[in-house]
Design a protein around this motif. Structure first.
Motif, mmCIF file in Angstrom:
data_model
loop_
_atom_site.group_PDB
_atom_site.id
_atom_site.type_symbol
_atom_site.label_atom_id
_atom_site.label_comp_id
_atom_site.label_asym_id
_atom_site.label_seq_id
_atom_site.Cartn_x
_atom_site.Cartn_y
_atom_site.Cartn_z
ATOM 1 N N VAL A 1 -98.618 -4.959 113.417
ATOM 2 C CA VAL A 1 -99.866 -4.742 114.567
ATOM 3 C C VAL A 1 -99.583 -4.212 114.714
ATOM 4 N N ALA A 2 -100.782 -3.241 115.443
ATOM 5 C CA ALA A 2 -100.725 -1.881 115.616
ATOM 6 C C ALA A 2 -101.863 -2.012 117.021
ATOM 7 N N ASP A 3 -101.788 -1.510 117.918
ATOM 8 C CA ASP A 3 -102.783 -1.023 118.815
ATOM 9 C C ASP A 3 -102.655 -0.033 119.862
ATOM 10 N N ARG A 4 -104.087 0.622 119.850
ATOM 11 C CA ARG A 4 -103.691 2.183 120.027
ATOM 12 C C ARG A 4 -104.887 1.869 122.071
ATOM 13 N N ARG A 5 -104.444 2.726 122.591
ATOM 14 C CA ARG A 5 -105.442 2.866 123.712
ATOM 15 C C ARG A 5 -106.115 4.046 124.616
ATOM 16 N N TRP A 6 -107.505 3.689 123.892
ATOM 17 C CA TRP A 6 -107.735 5.479 124.372
ATOM 18 C C TRP A 6 -107.817 5.172 125.597
ATOM 19 N N THR A 7 -107.731 7.236 126.265
ATOM 20 C CA THR A 7 -107.480 7.141 127.402
ATOM 21 C C THR A 7 -108.825 7.490 128.424
ATOM 22 N N GLY A 8 -108.263 6.736 129.818
ATOM 23 C CA GLY A 8 -109.414 6.778 131.077
ATOM 24 C C GLY A 8 -110.950 5.864 130.915
ATOM 25 N N SER A 9 -110.293 4.876 129.173
ATOM 26 C CA SER A 9 -111.531 3.847 128.690
ATOM 27 C C SER A 9 -110.843 2.643 128.766
ATOM 28 N N LEU A 10 -111.731 1.607 128.505
ATOM 29 C CA LEU A 10 -111.097 0.636 127.880
ATOM 30 C C LEU A 10 -111.161 0.421 126.163
ATOM 31 N N HIS A 11 -111.254 1.116 125.235
ATOM 32 C CA HIS A 11 -111.882 1.560 124.129
ATOM 33 C C HIS A 11 -110.647 1.640 123.548
ATOM 34 N N ARG A 12 -110.290 0.899 122.465
ATOM 35 C CA ARG A 12 -109.219 1.037 121.854
ATOM 36 C C ARG A 12 -109.361 0.691 119.963
ATOM 37 N N THR A 13 -108.514 0.547 119.628
ATOM 38 C CA THR A 13 -108.576 0.668 117.584
ATOM 39 C C THR A 13 -107.513 0.165 117.896
ATOM 40 N N VAL A 14 -107.561 -1.430 116.508
ATOM 41 C CA VAL A 14 -105.984 -1.991 116.222
ATOM 42 C C VAL A 14 -106.218 -2.652 114.767
ATOM 43 N N LEU A 15 -105.487 -2.133 115.026
ATOM 44 C CA LEU A 15 -104.922 -2.797 112.750
ATOM 45 C C LEU A 15 -104.129 -3.341 112.409
ATOM 46 N N ARG A 16 -104.196 -4.747 111.952
ATOM 47 C CA ARG A 16 -103.386 -6.135 111.666
ATOM 48 C C ARG A 16 -103.031 -6.048 110.231
ATOM 49 N N ALA A 17 -102.452 -6.511 109.816
ATOM 50 C CA ALA A 17 -102.096 -6.261 107.735
ATOM 51 C C ALA A 17 -100.685 -7.578 108.044
ATOM 52 N N ARG A 18 -101.116 -8.272 106.954
ATOM 53 C CA ARG A 18 -99.787 -9.757 106.868
ATOM 54 C C ARG A 18 -100.220 -10.044 105.556
ATOM 55 N N ALA A 19 -99.148 -10.047 104.926
ATOM 56 C CA ALA A 19 -98.463 -10.540 103.978
ATOM 57 C C ALA A 19 -97.882 -12.227 103.967
ATOM 58 N N SER A 20 -98.242 -13.466 103.664
ATOM 59 C CA SER A 20 -97.118 -14.304 103.396
ATOM 60 C C SER A 20 -97.686 -15.941 102.748
ATOM 61 N N ASP A 21 -96.764 -16.199 102.126
ATOM 62 C CA ASP A 21 -97.015 -17.636 101.160
ATOM 63 C C ASP A 21 -97.346 -18.994 101.748
ATOM 64 N N PHE A 22 -97.302 -18.864 102.821
ATOM 65 C CA PHE A 22 -97.335 -20.109 103.767
ATOM 66 C C PHE A 22 -98.754 -20.573 104.193
ATOM 67 N N GLN A 23 -100.031 -20.068 103.797
ATOM 68 C CA GLN A 23 -101.325 -20.081 104.634
ATOM 69 C C GLN A 23 -101.671 -21.391 104.311
ATOM 70 N N VAL A 24 -102.410 -21.729 104.310
ATOM 71 C CA VAL A 24 -103.417 -23.646 104.587
ATOM 72 C C VAL A 24 -104.843 -23.539 104.016
ATOM 73 N N ALA A 25 -105.685 -23.677 103.546
ATOM 74 C CA ALA A 25 -106.627 -24.229 103.647
ATOM 75 C C ALA A 25 -106.904 -26.135 104.055
ATOM 76 N N ARG A 26 -107.863 -26.181 104.921
ATOM 77 C CA ARG A 26 -108.495 -27.778 104.774
ATOM 78 C C ARG A 26 -109.531 -27.750 103.348
ATOM 79 N N PHE A 27 -110.259 -28.948 103.052
ATOM 80 C CA PHE A 27 -111.541 -28.802 102.422
ATOM 81 C C PHE A 27 -111.202 -30.297 101.429
ATOM 82 N N HIS A 28 -112.209 -31.416 102.734
ATOM 83 C CA HIS A 28 -112.919 -32.630 101.927
ATOM 84 C C HIS A 28 -113.789 -32.321 101.307
#
Length: 360
Positions: free
Chosen positions: A82-109
């Protein structure tokens, strides 16, 4: 930049908080992290976290956290950046999220309102998935009440082998696939408080489009509106309302269908209990503060709430089976600028929800 700058307020358990830090950096080798994810349960993580502070960049200039993940109920592992970079003098920002996992679960009936029922841990309708995903976005906030975000999104999903929903043919998305696209969201928030709102409204809109391995491009869209009405006075009751809808168009995998069920949409039912091409839902809560209570070191406000939810999905423009409803009540406690809620909701069965924050 000659525009006026408003220094953000610092949160503190007692008064006289120091000014926010705007210099130097910090590093933690084993920074802890935790979350509760629908259909999955708790996910815990630990790993190095680096924070750099800067002039008029709050609460930080740059934050990076690399953590190893573990899902106790599924016995799975993963890694996340997870990475979060804020811009100077404002509320703007740039975000990055990357994940690799073997435990994700989906529900489907299956699709529709009349699909077979199953409990939270009914393995017939839970699909374990390995997943690799990466999302990046530029978040623009021209004001504290308005936020717009947009950026690319990539997912690789690999469901468990030979998975088929009982009584239905294999669905698009039941085999490994990749999807690449972009997502955007707009939030207009005019509530008087994010923790325990009593007046105002919040409107959220979102849309995404993808191309993928097994079919033509597809898109998803959703919206939700919330409103709060209160009788004047700090102990006057509050009526909280929400209504929303979702839709999926094109040749989409079942994971990207329009779902209702669970805390964010329809309480009293399993998360993502009903799937369709489109879905609508709504809910109402009546909240009333009873009075102050002494919690040893601090004083808090205790309250009660009554609630009702409804939702349904549509397939080919039709919705046989009608509305699904849930109703119940609970308690909430406000202390140290936080809220804890405990509710019981009866839908297809009785369910208990314990959460940090108001339900909505």
């Amino acid at each position: 930049d000659e525009r006026a700058f408003e220094t953000p307020e610092q949160a503190a358990l007692v008064g006289n908080a120091p000014p926010p830090r705007d210099w130097g950096s910090g590093f933690r080798l084993l920074a802890p992290w935790g979350d509760w994810q629908s259909n999955l349960g708790p996910v815990i993580g630990v790993g190095p976290a680096w924070t750099r502070f800067g002039f008029r960049r709050f609460p930080h200039a740059t934050f990076v956290h690399l953590r190893a993940l573990y899902a106790p109920l599924r016995g799975g592992f993963g890694v996340e950046l997870v990475a979060d970079r804020r811009w100077t003098g404002s509320l703007h920002r740039t975000v990055l999220r990357a994940r690799a996992s073997d435990f994700q679960v989906a529900r489907f009936h299956g699709f529709g309102n009349e699909t077979p029922a199953g409990g939270f841990d009914d393995e017939r309708f839970l699909i374990e998935q390995r997943q690799l995903r990466a999302d990046a976005a530029v978040v623009l906030r021209p004001s504290r009440s308005l936020q717009f975000s947009a950026g690319p999104s990539f997912k690789w999903t690999d469901p468990e082998d030979e998975w088929v929903v009982p009584g239905t043919p294999p669905q698009p998305g039941s085999e490994a696939f990749r999807q690449l696209g972009a997502a955007a969201a707009l939030v207009w928030d005019r509530r008087d408080s994010e923790v325990a709102p009593r007046r105002g409204f919040r409107l959220a809109l979102g849309a995404a489009g993808y191309g993928w391995d097994d079919g033509a491009p597809f898109g998803t869209a959703g919206s939700e509106a919330r409103a709060y009405l209160s009788i004047p006075g700090s102990f006057g009751p509050t009526l909280a309302l929400r209504a929303g809808g979702r839709a999926a168009v094109g040749d989409y995998p079942f994971q990207e269908a329009a779902y209702v069920g669970g805390g964010p949409t329809l309480r009293g039912y399993a998360t993502d209990r009903f799937a369709g091409e489109s879905a609508v839902y709504g809910g109402a809560e009546l909240r009333a503060r009873l009075g102050e209570v002494n919690l040893w070191l601090v004083r808090g406000r205790l309250g009660v709430l009554a609630l009702g939810d409804a939702g349904r999905v549509y397939v080919d423009g039709e919705s046989p089976g009608g509305w699904h409803t849930g109703h119940g009540g609970g308690l909430f406690l406000e202390a140290l600028e936080r809220v804890v809620t405990l509710t019981y909701v009866y839908g297809d069965k009785g369910r208990v929800y314990l959460a940090l924050g108001m339900p909505f």
